[in-house]
Design a protein around this motif. Structure first.
Motif, mmCIF file in Angstrom:
data_model
loop_
_atom_site.group_PDB
_atom_site.id
_atom_site.type_symbol
_atom_site.label_atom_id
_atom_site.label_comp_id
_atom_site.label_asym_id
_atom_site.label_seq_id
_atom_site.Cartn_x
_atom_site.Cartn_y
_atom_site.Cartn_z
ATOM 1 N N GLY A 1 14.916 -23.038 2.144
ATOM 2 C CA GLY A 1 14.954 -22.135 1.002
ATOM 3 C C GLY A 1 13.721 -21.234 0.903
ATOM 4 O O GLY A 1 13.726 -20.271 0.145
ATOM 5 N N GLU B 1 12.777 -19.296 3.127
ATOM 6 C CA GLU B 1 13.342 -18.072 3.720
ATOM 7 C C GLU B 1 12.499 -17.349 4.764
ATOM 8 O O GLU B 1 13.015 -16.969 5.815
ATOM 9 N N ARG C 1 12.606 -30.151 8.438
ATOM 10 C CA ARG C 1 12.673 -29.873 9.873
ATOM 11 C C ARG C 1 12.851 -28.397 10.266
ATOM 12 O O ARG C 1 12.197 -27.930 11.206
ATOM 13 N N VAL D 1 8.480 -34.022 7.121
ATOM 14 C CA VAL D 1 8.884 -35.287 6.502
ATOM 15 C C VAL D 1 10.291 -35.635 6.989
ATOM 16 O O VAL D 1 11.157 -34.766 7.047
ATOM 17 N N THR E 1 13.109 -38.688 9.240
ATOM 18 C CA THR E 1 13.242 -39.742 10.247
ATOM 19 C C THR E 1 12.635 -39.337 11.588
ATOM 20 O O THR E 1 12.120 -40.178 12.304
ATOM 21 N N ILE F 1 14.985 -27.583 -0.506
ATOM 22 C CA ILE F 1 15.392 -28.595 0.469
ATOM 23 C C ILE F 1 16.727 -29.170 -0.011
ATOM 24 O O ILE F 1 16.867 -29.526 -1.180
ATOM 25 N N SER F 2 17.722 -29.272 0.891
ATOM 26 C CA SER F 2 19.059 -29.690 0.445
ATOM 27 C C SER F 2 19.155 -31.198 0.212
ATOM 28 O O SER F 2 19.982 -31.643 -0.572
ATOM 29 N N HIS G 1 16.119 -36.181 6.122
ATOM 30 C CA HIS G 1 14.904 -35.761 5.420
ATOM 31 C C HIS G 1 14.458 -36.855 4.447
ATOM 32 O O HIS G 1 13.317 -37.315 4.484
ATOM 33 N N ASN H 1 16.086 -26.025 -6.625
ATOM 34 C CA ASN H 1 17.063 -25.502 -5.683
ATOM 35 C C ASN H 1 17.945 -24.519 -6.426
ATOM 36 O O ASN H 1 18.298 -24.743 -7.578
ATOM 37 N N GLU I 1 16.639 -23.069 -9.921
ATOM 38 C CA GLU I 1 15.904 -21.796 -9.949
ATOM 39 C C GLU I 1 15.692 -21.338 -8.512
ATOM 40 O O GLU I 1 15.800 -22.128 -7.574
ATOM 41 N N TRP J 1 22.994 -26.345 15.923
ATOM 42 C CA TRP J 1 22.536 -27.037 17.126
ATOM 43 C C TRP J 1 23.026 -26.327 18.398
ATOM 44 O O TRP J 1 22.355 -26.314 19.410
ATOM 45 N N LEU K 1 20.081 -35.866 21.891
ATOM 46 C CA LEU K 1 18.895 -35.417 21.145
ATOM 47 C C LEU K 1 17.791 -34.903 22.060
ATOM 48 O O LEU K 1 16.605 -35.185 21.865
#
Ligand SMILES: Cc1cc2nc3c(=O)[nH]c(=O)nc-3n(C[C@H](O)[C@H](O)[C@H](O)COP(=O)(O)OP(=O)(O)OC[C@H]3O[C@@H](n4cnc5c(N)ncnc54)[C@H](O)[C@@H]3O)c2cc1C
Ligand SMILES: Nc1ncnc2c1ncn2[C@@H]1O[C@H](COP(=O)(O)O)[C@@H](O)[C@H]1O
Lengths: 322, 263
Positions: free
Chosen positions: A213, A215, A238, A252, A254, A269-270, A275, A289, A306, B39, B143
């Motif tokens: 977001g 952009e 990511r 941030v 995995t 961030i969705s 994440h 968001n 927002e 991807w 991956l």
């Protein structure tokens, strides 16, 4: 009776958390199922994991072979196909190893395959009803999986409560001699550790985290100014690292850093599970968001609809006035 | 090196707010914006870069409907040499295995050294690449975030694993790799690029062209079926702050103070 196997991932003699979540997932598939852990590896590390698993599973299959010392999915797949009956349900974690192993295993076992299950609604005839998500968590769906020739199912880590009773008193079945030919056209070479950056986001109590977001690269400055006013550090999701706007150590998730701040501001961030999988320690999460239906609002404590590009500068100004 | 890249047309998560239809069992698809799976762009870019270095050609393939042709053209505008659309009413309702089986039939018509897929697509399944490899009895790595072409018989690939660590492997060609984002920076495609390939012929192949039995693909052959979409009951969710921006900021600052978010 339904037979369910669970593949136990482990590191340095320690089973991963999901090893304790499989029994709870298995019970949701079928409360009467017989559940067996499958542990592959080599030597003392393997023995230690097998020993730990006997307190969680009634039966633990052990496959010891030097070729399995590092879990190369192509090799593990062969060992499983040579030892495990293919008309059962085989559970794997939906992590980087499970993504490597699961799909190909289902082909070789001629079983159905379902990825990233987050819940089960039981078996009706030969159909298992599974809950999963699509589109980065924006929508949930039910799928049915025909179990008549077995199934390989990957389970989302953290979706089932861990079984910590520790009283299974399981028996160990050594199937090492059945592992068979483990020659593979893919050979593991080494692990290259992630680079350490100049900012350590894991040390900060407050993180202003930016996602797609934001952009444009120039807009990162807006988040930096907010973080400075708050005494916080800027981290990111990511796509920001993929675009090379930040170094990997700021990511941030995995496949990035695990952080345990007190307060986490998710800006644009969705809220994908990969994440949020890096946000630990139950921080106070504030999500801003522009999409009122963004999945992040399901896990945040406070939500604000927002545009972050307008909201962040105004928030910065107000904080500076305090 | 002959490279095949599998691509998929998907609803764009950045451009859409997803809602259920009036029956509450499917997405409201009327105004959805579609694009090529994120991807897959990285996979196509990687293929183009490899061919730029060692020669060969890049073919992009998709299993989809007529509208999927647009993603093939987009990837051809990036620099892929050929496109193939695998399309048949009988393919509808395919599960992951169905899609992988259709792709397998096309792979066997060619002579590829390297087959690339994206790590995952819109359903978050991360399944088609690994299935395709196993069906073809080829080695597979998922991956992948680094490819070093060595002597042309084996290549070195890095897999991105937990914590951003990288698992290095040596893998024999031909092989199938699923590509993780961040492996490269996909080139920008402008309107002019798309226009250039607007008239290129893209062959369309049906089940019978591929020698597939309609009973094995699509809904008829699927062991995994989506029943419906739904909105999960997740309890309370976030406390939404409402009002004017000034009012929201005032409430937020109170909360930040209480939780130790301001120092
Ligand atoms: C194996 C694997 C590992 C992964 N590891 C990680 C990981 O470690 N970390 C990680 O983050 N992801 C990871 N991912 C990727 C993950 O699946 C998601 O793709 C990613 O987290 C999405 O990032 P995002 O939320 O920033 O972007 P998006 O999902 O695109 O969301 C952007 C959000 O911003 C909102 N928005 C847009 N513009 C504005 C604006 N002006 N104001 C306010 N809001 C706005 C949109 O409504 C949307 O909700 C991984 C994926 C895989 C397959
Ligand atoms: N319909 C399709 N046509 C071509 N390739 C596909 C299709 N579906 C999936 N793929 C490939 O498989 C990858 C992983 O998708 P999935 O297994 O659906 O998560 C995608 O990035 C594509 O490369």
């Amino acid at each position: 009776m339904t037979q369910i196997f669970a593949y136990i991932p482990h590191n340095n003699g320690e089973p991963e958390d999901i090893a304790f979540e499989f029994p709870v997932a298995a019970a949701k598939i079928d409360a009467d199922a017989s559940v067996t852990a499958v542990v592959t590896g080599s030597g003392a590390d393997l023995d230690q994991v097998v020993e730990k698993m006997t307190s969680v599973y009634k039966e633990v299959i052990k496959i010891d072979n030097s070729e399995l010392a590092y879990p190369n999915a192509e090799v593990v797949r062969k060992a499983i196909c040579n030892t495990i009956s293919s008309d059962s349900i085989f559970l794997v974690g939906h992590n980087t190893f499970g993504m490597d192993l699961g799909p190909g295993l289902s082909i070789k076992m001629d079983s159905a395959f379902v990825a990233d299950a987050v819940d089960f609604e039981g078996v009706d005839g030969s159909l298992l009803k599974i809950i999963r998500q699509e589109l980065g968590g924006a929508v949930s769906c039910h799928v049915t999986c025909d179990l008549s020739s077995g199934a390989v199912i990957t389970i989302r880590p953290g979706s089932f409560a861990p079984n910590e009773s520790g009283s299974a008193g399981g028996a160990v079945v050594d199937k090492s001699s059945d592992a068979g030919d483990l020659v593979s056209k893919r050979r593991f070479l080494e692990i290259v550790e992630a680079e350490i950056g100049d900012v350590d986001i894991t040390k900060s109590d407050v993180l202003v985290s930016v996602g797609r977001g934001i952009e444009e690269e120039e807009n990162i400055e807006i988040a930096q100014e907010l973080a400075e006013a708050m005494g916080a550090v800027v981290s990111c999701s990511r796509p920001i690292v993929d675009a090379k706007w930040f170094e990997k150590s700021r990511q941030v998730g995995t496949s990035g850093q695990t952080v345990k701040p007190k307060v986490y501001l998710a800006m644009g961030i969705s809220g994908s599970f990969q994440h949020m999988g890096g946000v630990k320690g139950n921080p106070f999460i504030i999500a801003v968001n522009k999409n009122a239906k963004a999945p992040i609002f399901q896990v945040a404590d406070v939500g604000i609809v927002e545009d972050i590009l307008e909201f962040m500068p105004e928030l910065t100004e107000k904080i500076k006035e305090l | 090196m002959e490279i095949l890249v599998c691509v998929k047309r998907v609803p764009d998560t950045a451009e859409n707010e997803f809602e259920l239809n009036s029956d509450g069992n499917d997405l409201d698809r009327d105004d959805l914006v579609y694009s090529v799976n994120e991807w897959d762009n990285y996979a196509v870019e990687e293929a183009i870069q490899i061919v730029d270095n060692v020669g060969g050609s890049v073919t992009v393939v998709t299993v989809g409907d007529d509208e999927s042709e647009e993603v093939l053209r987009r990837e051809m505008a990036m620099g892929a040499n050929n496109g193939v659309l695998l399309s048949d009413d009988a393919f509808e309702g395919s599960d992951g295995k169905g899609v992988a089986g259709i792709l397998k039939a096309e792979v066997e018509k060619g002579n590829y050294d390297l087959i690339l897929t994206g790590a995952q697509a819109d359903e978050g399944a991360a399944q088609v690449g690994g299935m395709l490899a196993a069906m073809l009895d080829l080695p597979y790595a998922s991956l992948v975030n680094q490819i070093d072409i060595a002597d042309g018989k084996t290549i070195k690939v890095g897999r991105e694993i937990e914590g951003g660590n990288q698992e290095m492997n040596e893998i024999e060609l031909p092989c199938v790799l699923s590509i993780q984002t961040g492996i490269n920076e996909p080139r920008y495609v402008g309107i002019r690029g798309i226009r250039k390939v607007a008239k290129v012929e893209i062959p369309v192949k049906s089940a019978s062209d591929l020698g597939l039995d309609a009973a094995d693909v699509g809904d008829a052959g699927a062991k995994v079926k989506r029943v419906d979409y739904f909105v999960p009951d997740l309890g309370d969710g976030a406390e939404m702050l409402e009002g004017s921006t000034d009012e929201i900021i005032e409430k937020l600052i109170e909360k930040l103070k209480a939780k130790g978010g301001l120092s």
